[in-house]
Write an enzyme that holds these catalytic residues in place. Structure first.
Site, short mmCIF file in Angstrom:
data_model
loop_
_atom_site.label_atom_id
_atom_site.label_comp_id
_atom_site.label_asym_id
_atom_site.label_seq_id
_atom_site.Cartn_x
_atom_site.Cartn_y
_atom_site.Cartn_z
N ASP A 369 -14.16 -7.37 -0.61
CA ASP A 369 -13.14 -6.45 -0.93
C ASP A 369 -12.53 -6.68 -2.02
O ASP A 369 -12.09 -7.73 -2.19
CB ASP A 369 -12.32 -6.11 0.24
CG ASP A 369 -11.56 -4.83 -0.02
OD1 ASP A 369 -12.01 -3.85 0.56
OD2 ASP A 369 -10.58 -4.93 -0.57
N ILE A 370 -12.67 -5.68 -3.09
CA ILE A 370 -11.81 -5.91 -4.38
C ILE A 370 -10.31 -6.05 -4.21
O ILE A 370 -9.96 -5.10 -3.65
CB ILE A 370 -12.41 -4.72 -5.39
CG1 ILE A 370 -13.91 -4.81 -5.52
CG2 ILE A 370 -11.55 -4.85 -6.75
CD1 ILE A 370 -14.12 -3.60 -6.57
N GLU A 412 -14.10 0.28 -1.75
CA GLU A 412 -14.18 -0.82 -2.70
C GLU A 412 -14.86 -2.10 -2.02
O GLU A 412 -14.84 -3.23 -2.55
CB GLU A 412 -12.83 -1.40 -3.29
CG GLU A 412 -11.80 -1.58 -2.41
CD GLU A 412 -10.97 -0.51 -1.51
OE1 GLU A 412 -9.89 -0.82 -1.08
OE2 GLU A 412 -11.37 0.63 -1.70
#
Length: 505
Positions: A369-370, A412
């Site tokens: 996950d960004i 994301e």
């Protein structure tokens, strides 16, 4: 007519219109609309649908009911005094409904006449085929095989007799069968062998090849993978020879005709192994490929026409197959990153887990996950956020092994399945991903965006034994990585690797 009125379809539309009438009265009164507006909005869709899908007597009856409903609103509106001056709108609404149905009725009438003409033409072709076959049987019973061969030989010498001896109804049925067989094959893997087999049968030739044209590289590629037993006497070149001339001019070249054409004599000298015919496969102005025909057993003045007809049918079939493959690809992949979407990933993960269980092989998952992705959208705009997602996807494709299954899991979040990889190998790849993202700032419109991500890594059977538990375990480790300060990898051993100085937020 009695059968029409007893049909379920008629009563379904009638009941729908009757039920919508009080709803239109209520909506008109509630919204304080002029008379006729609410009935028009609610009754027009079912009336038009009935006109398109019902017999004529039925949809005109439905239209009468709808028009009556437009005027029925006058007697039931509680605010009648306020809207009395708008009576003409009820008439206009009824007129609009009648006008719509009349337009549809006119169009459906034209369609019926066209279908009737097509049916008549088809019946005439079948009749001709029957008469031709009947006559052929009668002739065969009166003559010997030797006489038939002698007749065929004399007809082959006379062009006029050869043209008149073509069995056009049978030819049309043959082409119809070829088109049906091609349309049922949606992939090139099954379509190309069908094209080759039907071409050999129709043209009575020993060799048939299909070469597909790549517009970007301007090269030709054999549509079938090469096999050791295949002996291809001719391989077309896109930049010289007869194949290049066909690509440029989009015209069929027959060897017999080309020998007598002064424009092609020099080109034929370059192609000593030129086959009997080369035909372009085109759809409109787009070149799909080349049809190579060689070693035709029967010489006929109509062979060029047949090749022209078949090449057009084959080109449409191959183009449809390419479009079908492209649509399938678009449906299975995320439009922004080009990775698999969530639904396709779940299907592939289920297959991979099933294979890993059957073959007792290793399978690991990396989920990421960004970090602080929302800040990119808030600070630089959503275009920057989309650019970050595409760049992160590109890095995933670069770092992950070629056989890895990659997907944009949502928002994301990214996920990847590693085949034949133990947990320790998967964790090292996750570390490589994390370091690459951290050490490679993303340049967007002259600004460097510092991107980091958190990772969760797990392995099949430790302890997850199905797809649901496998993804859940990776997600839990990812959540721990974000809780522990982000920009780190968390997995089965609960050890984390994090850039010094990174703080949770």
């Amino acid at each position: 007519m009695r059968n029409y009125y007893t049909a379920i379809q008629f009563w379904s539309y009638s009941l729908l219109v009757v039920c919508l009438c009080p709803l239109a009265v209520f909506l008109g009164a509630y919204m304080n609309w002029p008379l006729g507006i609410a009935p028009l909005l609610l009754l027009a869709p079912p009336t038009v649908l009935a006109a398109v899908s019902s017999p004529r007597v039925c949809y005109w009856t439905i239209t009468v009911i709808s028009v009556s409903s437009c005027f029925a609103e006058i007697f039931f509106r509680p605010d009648l005094e306020e809207v009395r001056s708008t009576y003409p709108l009820s008439i206009m609404s009824a007129a609009v409904l009648i006008g719509l149905v009349m337009l549809i009725d006119l169009y459906m009438g034209k369609l019926r006449r066209k279908l009737s003409q097509l049916h008549q033409q088809n019946d005439e072709l079948v009749r001709q085929l029957y008469e031709t076959q009947k006559q052929s049987i009668a002739d065969a019973s009166k003559s010997t095989i030797a006489e038939l061969k002698e007749k065929q030989t004399s007809e082959s010498k006379d062009n006029t007799s050869a043209e008149s001896g073509v069995n056009y109804p049978l030819l049309l049925l043959t082409l119809q069968d070829i088109g049906r067989r091609i349309s049922t094959n949606q992939s090139n893997e099954s379509l190309i062998p069908t094209v080759i087999s039907t071409a050999k049968a129709s043209l009575q030739c020993e060799s048939c090849q299909i070469y597909l044209w790549d517009t970007k590289s301007r090269t030709l590629k054999n549509a079938l993978p090469a096999r050791a037993r295949d002996q291809l006497d001719y391989r077309p070149a896109a930049n010289h020879g007869v194949a290049a001339w066909v690509i440029e001019h989009r015209q069929i070249v027959m060897r017999n005709d080309a020998d007598q054409d002064y424009r092609l004599k020099r080109i034929i000298e370059e192609d000593a192994q030129m086959p009997d015919a080369i035909a372009p496969l085109t759809v409109g102005s787009e070149l799909i490929g080349l049809l190579i025909i060689d070693k035709i057993d029967v010489e006929s003045p109509t062979i060029g026409r047949l090749i022209y007809i078949l090449s057009n049918i084959y080109a449409l079939g191959i183009k449809n197959s390419q479009l079908f493959k492209r649509i399938e690809e678009m449906a299975s992949r995320d439009g922004l990153t080009g990775l698999y979407n969530h639904a396709t990933f779940q299907e592939k993960l289920h297959e991979l887990v099933k294979n890993a269980e059957a073959q007792s092989t290793n399978l690991s998952i990396i989920m990421s996950d960004i970090d602080h992705f929302k800040s990119f959208n808030d600070t630089y705009g959503h275009q920057a956020g989309d650019f970050v997602l595409k760049e992160v996807a590109r890095i995933w494709k670069t770092v992950m092994p070629e056989n890895a299954v990659l997907a944009r899991y949502g928002g994301e979040e990214f996920i990847g399945v590693l085949l034949d990889h133990e947990y320790s190998q998967a964790r090292q790849i996750a570390e490589d991903l994390r370091e690459t993202l951290e050490n490679c700032p993303i340049l967007f419109e002259g600004q460097q965006l510092q991107v980091t991500a958190s990772f969760g890594v797990t392995e099949y059977r430790h302890p997850a034994t199905n797809t649901k538990d496998l993804v859940r375990a990776a997600d839990e480790y990812l959540y721990k990585a974000k809780e522990g300060g982000r920009n780190q990898v968390v997995g089965l051993d609960s050890n984390t690797t994090r850039k010094p100085g990174t703080q949770a937020s």
